[in-house]
Design a protein around this motif. Structure first.
Motif: not given
Length: 402
Positions: A69, A78-79
């Motif tokens: 990240r 993000s998920d």
């Protein structure tokens, strides 16, 4: 006479403000767009969208995710997909350019690579880039992993470690983990690549560029055909037709239908060659392919007629149409795959018919999506064609009243 001809052409250009702007302002604009695209494909602005899934979470995998990240060249979803099937689905559907699966403990000795990078064949370059990035991050942020995986092999070669040596090895690995980043180690054998998705006998890249070339030539041919509207308007043909009950609408609508039909035939020939030479399976879902082709031709025709209606001279129309086709094709993915562009340019690309057409064709011919799944791509094309037609009719009526 030579200088007289030079003066006539110069005055003609100066008096046509639109053509003047297109001739001298648009070339720098084109340069800026292409510079942004190609600097992104080779520089630090290339940011690939990746999914990250861990089957056996541990502090080590959390450290790897933190490093991923923080990596400027990667954008981790993000998920995170919950399992391997969800990760594969994200890559196949195009929501991620590549998927990173940690399927086993990183520090356990095994002939099987613990990390697998999933990639769509149409984005093969993305798989190599992501695999290299992961390999580098493991070596830089998890240097103890490479040593831990090779230690058992060394132990077998020397006949085993005594308790003291094993304890010193464990302590050394802990010290290396604590100083991660200062003592990089090789992470060889940790990452493997695997192709996911796709159907038929053609390659993903061939299928992608079949759609990319189709919309590119749809725009070019539609722009050229729509330019005849300016000639007919200047010659008085439109004025003579305007005395009829339908006014100028019959001219615009007639050209729209002709350009749409011509576009469908042109695309049909492109995919006929693709099917015969490269085994692109158009017959898998002919209705979905036909609707995609029809809506793409409608979008190109509507856009071309809008440009022709708005222009006041043929020179202006030629310049603007060339600009529109080049820009749309560049940022829409017809020249360079959009995943290789900077993120902001990828977002802008969705405002072009190229991006929606390529996405629809790739969904039909490669991912095997049903017609219902293509609604999100076909609807913008249909709206583009309809709005372009209505705008062209409105402009033609307004010009008639002037």
């Amino acid at each position: 006479m030579i200088f007289a001809m030079l003066r006539v052409m110069a005055l003609s250009l100066i008096r046509d403000r639109g053509a003047l702007a297109m001739a001298f302002l648009l070339p720098p604009t084109i340069f800026v767009i292409f510079a942004a695209i190609f600097s992104g494909t080779s520089g630090d602005e290339l940011e690939l969208q990746v999914g990250y899934t861990v089957l056996a979470p541990s502090p080590v995998t959390e450290r790897l995710e933190t490093a991923l990240r923080a990596e400027p060249g990667l954008r981790v979803l993000s998920d995170n997909p919950v399992d391997e099937a969800a990760l594969r689905s994200a890559v196949e559907a195009g929501r991620a350019d590549a998927g990173i699966l940690v399927r086993s403990a990183l520090d356990s000795p095994s002939d099987e690579a613990p990390i697998v990078v999933f990639v769509d064949p149409g984005k093969a370059m993305a798989g190599g880039i992501v695999a290299g990035q992961v390999q580098r991050l493991v070596a830089e942020t998890l240097p103890e992993i490479g040593l831990a995986r090779t230690a058992p092999l060394v132990e077998q070669l020397v006949g085993g470690f005594d308790p003291g040596q094993s304890a010193r090895l464990a302590a050394g690995l802990e010290a290396i983990a604590a100083d991660a980043g200062d003592t990089p180690a090789e992470g060889g054998g940790l990452v493997a690549q695997q192709v996911v998705g796709g159907g038929g006998n053609s390659g993903g890249a061939v299928t992608y560029y079949a759609g990319a070339v189709a919309i590119l030539f749809l725009l070019f041919s539609a722009m050229q055909g729509a330019a005849t509207l300016i000639e007919e308007r200047n010659s008085g043909i439109v004025d003579r037709l305007a005395v009829g009950p339908a006014g100028t609408d019959v001219v615009v609508i007639g050209k729209y239908l002709f350009l749409t039909a011509q576009g469908v035939i042109q695309v049909g020939l492109i995919f006929l060659v693709a099917a015969l030479a490269y085994s692109v399976d158009v017959s898998a879902d002919p209705l979905a392919w036909l609707l995609t082709t029809l809506f793409a031709a409608m979008a190109a025709s509507g856009l071309a007629l809008f440009v022709a209606s708005a222009c006041t001279s043929k020179q202006q129309a030629q310049t603007i149409s060339t600009f529109v086709v080049l820009v749309f094709s560049a940022i829409g993915g017809s020249m360079v795959p959009r995943y290789m562009m900077p993120p902001w340019l990828q977002d802008v690309g969705w405002y072009t018919p190229n991006a929606w057409t390529i996405e629809a064709y790739h969904g039909v011919l490669w991912r095997g999506e049903a017609l219902a799944d293509l609604t999100g791509s076909l609807l913008p094309l249909a709206l583009t064609g309809l709005l372009g037609l209505l705008a062209s009719i409105a402009i033609s009526r307004a010009r008639l009243r002037l």
